[in-house]
Design an enzyme around this catalytic site. Sequence first.
Site, PDB file in Angstrom:
ATOM      1  N   TYR A 140      37.516  51.383  14.997  1.00  0.00           N
ATOM      2  CA  TYR A 140      37.894  52.801  15.017  1.00  0.00           C
ATOM      3  C   TYR A 140      37.201  53.560  16.153  1.00  0.00           C
ATOM      4  CZ  TYR A 140      38.299  57.728  13.876  1.00  0.00           C
ATOM      5  OH  TYR A 140      38.508  59.086  13.966  1.00  0.00           O
ATOM      6  N   LYS A 144      39.159  54.950  19.514  1.00  0.00           N
ATOM      7  CA  LYS A 144      39.178  56.405  19.735  1.00  0.00           C
ATOM      8  C   LYS A 144      38.537  56.749  21.083  1.00  0.00           C
ATOM      9  CE  LYS A 144      40.323  59.406  17.324  1.00  0.00           C
ATOM     10  NZ  LYS A 144      41.630  60.120  17.281  1.00  0.00           N
TER      11      LYS A 144
END
Length: 331
Positions: A140, A144
Site C-alpha cells: 500500500y 501510493k
Amino acid sequence: MEIKNVLVTGGGGFLGKAIVKKLVKKNLSVTSFSRNFYPDLENLGVLQIQGDLADKNAVAKAFRNIDSVFHVAAKPGIWGPFEEFFQANVTGTENVIFACLENKIKQLIYTSSPSVIFDENDMENVDESAPYPKKYLAPYPETKAMAEKKVISAAKKGLSTIIIRPHLIWGPEDNHMVPGIINRANKLKRVGRKDDLVDTIYVDNAADAHLLASQKLMENPLLSGNIYFVSQDEPVSKWEMADAFLDAAGLPPIRGHVSAKAAYIAGSIFEFIYTLFNIKKEPPITRFAAKELATSHWFNISRAKKDLGYYPKISTKEGLRKLKQWFSTGK
C-alpha cells in the site's frame, strides 16, 4: 475560471462520500466514478458512473465535461498481492492523469497518505520535505508513493494538481480503521512504548482540506504540485485513541502488551506462513503493522494552514461524541 462540474473517484467510500456531501452543499454538479452503485449517493442527486480505474477508456469517457477531479479511490490495507495494489493505486492514477489531460480538466486533487514517507522510525513534527524511504514493508505505501510521484510529474507537465496527505481518518460511517479495531477488540494488545504519539483526522475535516485545496488552487495556480499534511493538529497517544474508539462502541479498553521486537518477529513469521501457503486473508500482524504500531508519526501542518487556510473545524472531543452517537443511533 469557474468550477461547476466535479467528479470524485470512490465517491461512495468513507472519505469520498464526505467530500461529495460538501460539494453537493455548494450546489455543484457532482459525478462519482466507482465500481459499485450507492443508494446514498442517488439520494444526494449524484450522477454515478460504474467502472474500474484500471480501464483507461472508461476513465477517459467518465471524465468528459468535468472541471475538477478529486481522486480519492484507492486500494487500502496492509496485506495482499502487490499487483492488485499496483493496478488500483498506480495504473488507476495514471489513467486518471491521462483522462484529466485528455479532457483538459482544470485541476486534480489527489488523496495520498503519510505512509508514503514512513521509514520504520519515529516521525515527529515531520513536514513535506521528508524524503521517500528506500524500501517499503507493504504494497500500500509503496504503490501510493509511486502514484504520488506520477501526480507530481503531471504537475510539471502542466496539469494543475495538489496532493493531500490525511493521516488515520475516522468518524461515523468509517468502514476501515475503526471497524478494524472493534472487530479485534478482544485480541488487541498494545505494542511498544506507551508514550508515542500519532496524528489522526476526523473525516469531515479531511473533506474540508480537499475542498480548500480545490478553492485555493483556483485562486493561486502557483500552488500546483504542492503536497500537504492535514490532521487534527493535536497529536495523541494511539492507544488512548484506540481506547476512545472502543469506548464509543461500548467496549472495554485494550488489555495486555507486547514489545516492539516481539511484534516485529511475529509479523515476520506470519508473513512467511501466509505467503508460503498462499493464505489470502490478512495476518494478525505484519512487519509493517508492527513498525507502525511501535512508532510515533505526527506531522507539521503549517503549510496547509498557510497556503490552504486549513484548520480542523471539528475537535477530536466533538468527533468522538459524534462517533458514539452514530454507534448508538446509526445517525
